[in-house]
Enzyme design. Structure first.
Site, PDB file in Angstrom:
ATOM      1  N   ASP A   1      47.664 -38.145  76.459  1.00  0.00           N
ATOM      2  CA  ASP A   1      46.516 -37.830  75.594  1.00  0.00           C
ATOM      3  C   ASP A   1      46.384 -38.938  74.560  1.00  0.00           C
ATOM      4  O   ASP A   1      46.936 -40.026  74.736  1.00  0.00           O
ATOM      5  CB  ASP A   1      46.646 -36.439  74.963  1.00  0.00           C
ATOM      6  CG  ASP A   1      47.835 -36.307  74.017  1.00  0.00           C
ATOM      7  OD1 ASP A   1      48.531 -37.331  73.761  1.00  0.00           O
ATOM      8  OD2 ASP A   1      48.088 -35.198  73.516  1.00  0.00           O
TER       9      ASP A   1
ATOM     10  N   ASP B   1      48.404 -27.847  71.453  1.00  0.00           N
ATOM     11  CA  ASP B   1      48.722 -29.168  70.913  1.00  0.00           C
ATOM     12  C   ASP B   1      47.873 -29.470  69.684  1.00  0.00           C
ATOM     13  O   ASP B   1      46.754 -28.955  69.558  1.00  0.00           O
ATOM     14  CB  ASP B   1      48.474 -30.250  71.965  1.00  0.00           C
ATOM     15  CG  ASP B   1      49.513 -30.244  73.075  1.00  0.00           C
ATOM     16  OD1 ASP B   1      50.618 -29.721  72.842  1.00  0.00           O
ATOM     17  OD2 ASP B   1      49.209 -30.761  74.169  1.00  0.00           O
TER      18      ASP B   1
ATOM     19  N   ARG C   1      47.335 -31.743  79.834  1.00  0.00           N
ATOM     20  CA  ARG C   1      47.606 -33.189  79.776  1.00  0.00           C
ATOM     21  C   ARG C   1      48.215 -33.677  81.078  1.00  0.00           C
ATOM     22  O   ARG C   1      47.861 -34.742  81.594  1.00  0.00           O
ATOM     23  CB  ARG C   1      48.570 -33.500  78.627  1.00  0.00           C
ATOM     24  CG  ARG C   1      47.967 -33.396  77.256  1.00  0.00           C
ATOM     25  CD  ARG C   1      48.968 -33.790  76.198  1.00  0.00           C
ATOM     26  NE  ARG C   1      50.012 -32.798  75.999  1.00  0.00           N
ATOM     27  CZ  ARG C   1      51.295 -33.073  75.818  1.00  0.00           C
ATOM     28  NH1 ARG C   1      51.719 -34.322  75.852  1.00  0.00           N
ATOM     29  NH2 ARG C   1      52.171 -32.111  75.597  1.00  0.00           N
TER      30      ARG C   1
ATOM     31  N   TYR D   1      40.377 -23.413  79.759  1.00  0.00           N
ATOM     32  CA  TYR D   1      40.250 -24.632  78.949  1.00  0.00           C
ATOM     33  C   TYR D   1      39.031 -25.448  79.378  1.00  0.00           C
ATOM     34  O   TYR D   1      38.649 -25.433  80.552  1.00  0.00           O
ATOM     35  CB  TYR D   1      41.478 -25.528  79.115  1.00  0.00           C
ATOM     36  CG  TYR D   1      42.782 -24.946  78.636  1.00  0.00           C
ATOM     37  CD1 TYR D   1      43.223 -25.148  77.334  1.00  0.00           C
ATOM     38  CD2 TYR D   1      43.587 -24.201  79.495  1.00  0.00           C
ATOM     39  CE1 TYR D   1      44.436 -24.625  76.899  1.00  0.00           C
ATOM     40  CE2 TYR D   1      44.801 -23.669  79.068  1.00  0.00           C
ATOM     41  CZ  TYR D   1      45.213 -23.888  77.774  1.00  0.00           C
ATOM     42  OH  TYR D   1      46.409 -23.361  77.349  1.00  0.00           O
TER      43      TYR D   1
END
Length: 238
Positions: free
Chosen positions: A90, A48, A182, A76
């Site tokens: 987000d 993203d 997310r 992550y």
């Protein structure tokens, strides 16, 4: 590094860039610096715009490896704000609701995270590139239209709490292809009887490739300049 024949490049994607932005920038730089007319290039796993970190880019015949590379396990580091939600899960959209967080303790967060280990079902965000009836989900979302997105089966191999500073937590996640961090933030918020959204995300690893192994677009430019300097100079035509 033979870019036209085929190379696998490891980039640290900058904040606010789309994955396509980086690929397009790399393509333009290669074509301009090395005087190449055509270059086959693509990336293995979208990040993203509001995320940074490992983005694998393949050129030439190495683009055949993209599908293989996409299936590698990913790691992550995610920063999540509890007590508030956004439509995109987000910072792309504004907070649309707030929830209590006073009942949430560190122990509660750690216990809740463990519930996401293993094979889980996850509904991708409405603000995502998932296709619904031939269109990307975000196309509907940005017009305010609601569509049903089917859940996906994925695997969370590891998940741990790194920092607890309410209302913010930081977690490390090792997961399979197709995981939306997310959406994981959304689900963690719900599991804590609150709300949550992602405020920061870094992809720190794909397979064995860590963010420390990656280069910036500026470093890549310098590498291309070195390659050009090593190339035989064309004789001036009289």
């Amino acid at each position: 590094m033979n870019l036209t024949e085929g190379a696998v490049l490891y980039f640290d994607k900058p904040l606010h860039w789309t994955s396509f932005d980086l690929v397009n920038k790399a393509r333009t730089m290669v074509k301009h610096t090395l005087d190449i007319k055509k270059l086959k290039i693509g990336h293995a796993g979208t990040l993203d715009p509001l995320a940074t970190g490992v983005l694998i880019v393949c050129t030439g015949k190495a683009t055949k490896r993209i599908e293989e590379l996409q299936y590698h396990t990913k790691e992550y580091i995610a920063t999540i704000q509890l007590g508030a939600t956004t439509p995109s899960f987000d910072l792309e959209t504004e907070v649309d609701a707030t929830y209590p967080t006073e009942h949430i303790s560190r122990e509660m967060v750690e216990e809740t995270l463990q519930k996401f280990l293993g094979e889980i079902k996850q509904i991708p965000p409405s603000y995502s590139a998932v296709k619904v009836n031939g269109k990307r989900a975000y196309e509907y979302a940005r017009k305010g239209a609601e569509v049903e997105i089917k859940p996906k089966t994925l695997v969370i191999d590891e998940i741990e709490l790194l920092e607890y500073d309410m209302p913010t937590i930081k977690i490390r996640v090792v997961c399979s292809k197709g995981t939306y961090i997310r959406a994981l933030a959304r689900d963690i918020g719900q599991a804590l009887n609150s709300g949550a959204h992602l405020t920061g995300l870094q992809r720190t690893r794909i397979g064995d490739i860590r963010v420390e192994d990656c280069i910036s677009i500026e470093t890549f430019r310098a590498q291309l300049d070195e390659l050009k300097a090593q190339m035989p100079q064309k004789e001036d035509q009289i």
